[in-house]
Design a protein around this motif. Structure first.
Motif, short mmCIF file in Angstrom:
data_model
loop_
_atom_site.label_atom_id
_atom_site.label_comp_id
_atom_site.label_asym_id
_atom_site.label_seq_id
_atom_site.Cartn_x
_atom_site.Cartn_y
_atom_site.Cartn_z
N LYS A 149 -36.33 -26.04 23.14
CA LYS A 149 -35.92 -27.39 22.74
C LYS A 149 -35.02 -27.29 21.52
CE LYS A 149 -38.74 -29.37 25.67
NZ LYS A 149 -38.40 -29.02 27.00
N THR A 150 -33.82 -27.83 21.64
CA THR A 150 -32.90 -27.92 20.52
C THR A 150 -32.41 -29.35 20.44
OG1 THR A 150 -30.91 -27.46 21.80
CG2 THR A 150 -32.10 -25.55 20.92
N ARG A 151 -31.73 -29.69 19.37
CA ARG A 151 -31.21 -31.05 19.25
C ARG A 151 -30.17 -31.35 20.32
NH1 ARG A 151 -29.58 -32.98 13.49
NH2 ARG A 151 -29.74 -30.94 12.59
N SER A 152 -29.42 -30.34 20.73
CA SER A 152 -28.35 -30.58 21.69
C SER A 152 -28.79 -30.40 23.14
CB SER A 152 -27.18 -29.65 21.40
OG SER A 152 -27.58 -28.32 21.59
N SER A 153 -29.97 -29.84 23.37
CA SER A 153 -30.38 -29.55 24.75
C SER A 153 -31.89 -29.67 24.88
CB SER A 153 -29.95 -28.13 25.10
OG SER A 153 -30.48 -27.78 26.35
N TYR A 154 -32.32 -30.47 25.86
CA TYR A 154 -33.75 -30.61 26.13
C TYR A 154 -34.05 -30.15 27.55
CZ TYR A 154 -34.29 -33.02 21.77
OH TYR A 154 -34.33 -33.31 20.44
N ASP A 155 -33.46 -29.02 27.95
CA ASP A 155 -33.72 -28.50 29.28
C ASP A 155 -34.63 -27.28 29.19
OD1 ASP A 155 -32.15 -26.32 28.52
OD2 ASP A 155 -30.36 -27.12 29.47
N ASP A 156 -34.89 -26.68 30.34
CA ASP A 156 -35.75 -25.50 30.38
C ASP A 156 -34.94 -24.21 30.31
OD1 ASP A 156 -34.56 -25.42 32.83
OD2 ASP A 156 -36.42 -25.49 33.99
N GLY A 157 -33.64 -24.32 30.08
CA GLY A 157 -32.79 -23.14 29.99
C GLY A 157 -32.31 -22.64 31.33
N LYS A 158 -32.82 -23.17 32.44
CA LYS A 158 -32.50 -22.68 33.77
C LYS A 158 -31.04 -22.89 34.14
CE LYS A 158 -36.59 -21.21 34.84
NZ LYS A 158 -36.87 -19.80 34.92
N LEU A 159 -30.34 -23.79 33.44
CA LEU A 159 -28.94 -24.02 33.73
C LEU A 159 -28.03 -23.06 32.98
CD1 LEU A 159 -28.86 -27.92 33.67
CD2 LEU A 159 -28.97 -26.41 35.66
N ALA A 160 -28.59 -22.23 32.15
CA ALA A 160 -27.77 -21.29 31.37
C ALA A 160 -27.10 -20.30 32.30
CB ALA A 160 -28.63 -20.55 30.36
N VAL A 161 -25.82 -20.10 32.10
CA VAL A 161 -25.06 -19.17 32.92
C VAL A 161 -24.54 -18.03 32.05
CG1 VAL A 161 -23.02 -18.92 34.36
CG2 VAL A 161 -24.38 -21.00 34.51
N ASN A 162 -23.93 -18.37 30.92
CA ASN A 162 -23.29 -17.37 30.08
C ASN A 162 -23.82 -17.41 28.65
OD1 ASN A 162 -21.40 -16.45 32.07
ND2 ASN A 162 -20.30 -18.36 31.75
N LEU A 163 -23.73 -16.29 28.00
CA LEU A 163 -24.01 -16.18 26.58
C LEU A 163 -22.71 -15.71 25.94
CD1 LEU A 163 -26.16 -16.06 24.23
CD2 LEU A 163 -26.07 -13.60 24.60
N THR A 164 -22.12 -16.57 25.13
CA THR A 164 -20.92 -16.21 24.40
C THR A 164 -21.34 -15.81 22.99
OG1 THR A 164 -19.59 -17.71 25.71
CG2 THR A 164 -18.69 -17.06 23.58
N TYR A 165 -20.72 -14.78 22.44
CA TYR A 165 -21.08 -14.33 21.11
C TYR A 165 -19.83 -14.09 20.28
CZ TYR A 165 -20.32 -9.81 23.34
OH TYR A 165 -19.78 -8.75 24.04
#
Length: 98
Positions: free
Chosen positions: A36-52
């Motif tokens: 849970k973050t202020r910008s996202s209240y999902d379960d993370g399952k929609l995450a596709v990429n990690l940009t760094y």
């Protein structure tokens, strides 16, 4: 698209899984279920990429080290960086969701 921002210490464990070998740094980033973050209240399952993005000790972005990795089905990805031994870096991780 929802984006959440993480620092290296925002990985799923208190101590990031890091190994080093003559300037090579490898770490695994994962998104724990139910994040849970202020910008996202999902379960993370929609995450596709990690940009760094990688910054030196003076806060300058080192564009040649910036990159993107793809999360696997378990919401984990591995980042491999070749850094100069003895220097201090900051790595900012950004989880991208669609």
């Amino acid at each position: 698209m929802t984006a959440g921002m993480f620092l290296l210490t925002s990985c799923s464990s208190e101590e990031p899984n890091m190994t080093t070998n003559e300037g090579n740094v490898v770490f695994t980033a994962s998104i724990p279920g139910g994040i849970k973050t202020r910008s996202s209240y999902d379960d993370g399952k929609l995450a596709v990429n990690l940009t760094y993005a990688v910054y030196d000790e003076e806060g300058n972005n080192i564009a040649t080290l910036n990159g993107t990795e793809t999360f696997d089905e378990n919401l984990k990805t591995t980042v491999k960086l070749n850094l100069i031994t003895g220097k201090t870096y900051t790595v900012v991780l950004i989880k991208l969701s669609s």
